[in-house]
Design an enzyme around this catalytic site. Structure first.
Site, PDB file in Angstrom:
ATOM      1  N   VAL A  11       0.785  -1.266  -0.085  1.00 43.51           N
ATOM      2  CA  VAL A  11       0.098   0.071  -0.068  1.00 43.51           C
ATOM      3  C   VAL A  11       0.826   1.284   0.070  1.00 43.51           C
ATOM      4  O   VAL A  11       1.913   1.200   0.671  1.00 43.51           O
ATOM      5  CB  VAL A  11      -0.932   0.127   1.141  1.00 43.51           C
ATOM      6  CG1 VAL A  11      -1.851  -1.134   0.999  1.00 43.51           C
ATOM      7  CG2 VAL A  11      -0.184  -0.164   2.608  1.00 43.51           C
ATOM      8  N   SER A  12       0.582   2.233  -0.773  1.00 43.43           N
ATOM      9  CA  SER A  12       1.309   3.494  -0.897  1.00 43.43           C
ATOM     10  C   SER A  12       1.324   4.327   0.407  1.00 43.43           C
ATOM     11  O   SER A  12       2.051   5.267   0.762  1.00 43.43           O
ATOM     12  CB  SER A  12       0.997   4.335  -2.011  1.00 43.43           C
ATOM     13  OG  SER A  12       1.088   3.414  -3.166  1.00 43.43           O
ATOM     14  N   SER A  13       0.074   4.214   0.885  1.00 43.05           N
ATOM     15  CA  SER A  13      -0.263   5.365   2.139  1.00 43.05           C
ATOM     16  C   SER A  13      -0.865   4.700   3.449  1.00 43.05           C
ATOM     17  O   SER A  13      -1.365   3.505   3.125  1.00 43.05           O
ATOM     18  CB  SER A  13      -1.106   6.453   1.725  1.00 43.05           C
ATOM     19  OG  SER A  13      -2.475   5.861   1.169  1.00 43.05           O
TER      20      SER A  13
END
Length: 186
Positions: A11-13
């Site tokens: 996940v990026s964030s």
């Protein structure tokens, strides 16, 4: 040789939900990175590469979760399949093994190129949206770490020779942010 099914999630964030990526998929272990896909030096990806053995299957939600560009994607898939590890991409419905046919290699290249293209389109739309919002006065960017008064104090104290690492700790900012404030006058 039948091995384990091992999940990889990225996940990026921190507000993205990692569980969503492999829901309703049976895996014995999951490695989760909370990092950008443009960097292949991700701690949990490295751990996964060390953990997997011949006969295992790595399950990933989609190609763009493993890598953001085609070169990195091909390199990672090749690194795994050369060790006898299968890799399964759920969204694309593709499985790669060490005995990949020319058609499988074509599919990897085409689907990887589409993922890269899709990412480029998203970034372009994001930039266009920010530009339009700035023109309307609705976009101000990220909130500044320091008030104007704090920034002036920081500059004075740095000019007076106080250690920059100490100032960064005291103002609760990174040293990089401190240097950005010292480079600008606003």
């Amino acid at each position: 040789m039948q091995g384990h099914r091992i999940g990889y999630v990225r996940v990026s964030s921190f507000d993205q939900n990692p569980e969503r990526q492999l829901e309703q998929t049976q895996v014995s272990k999951v490695f989760t990175d909370k990092a950008s896909g443009k960097d292949t030096q991700r701690p949990q990806l490295e751990a996964l590469l060390s953990f997997v053995r011949e006969g295992d299957t790595v399950v990933v939600h989609s190609m763009d979760r493993l890598a953001r560009n085609l070169d990195d994607l091909r390199r990672l898939v090749q690194k795994l399949t050369q060790r006898g590890v299968r890799i399964e991409f759920l969204k694309e419905g593709l499985v790669f093994t060490g005995e990949d046919s020319p058609m499988a290699n074509l599919m990897l290249s085409v689907m990887g190129a589409f993922a890269e293209f899709e990412r480029a389109l998203i970034r372009e739309r994001q930039r266009e949206g920010i530009t339009l919002a700035k023109q309307r006065g609705a976009y101000r960017g990220r909130k500044k770490a320091l008030s104007d008064e704090q920034a002036a104090t920081l500059r004075q104290r740095a000019t007076a020779g106080e250690p920059k690492a100490q100032l960064a700790r005291e103002f609760n900012i990174s040293r990089e942010t401190l240097y950005q404030y010292l480079r600008t006058d606003d």
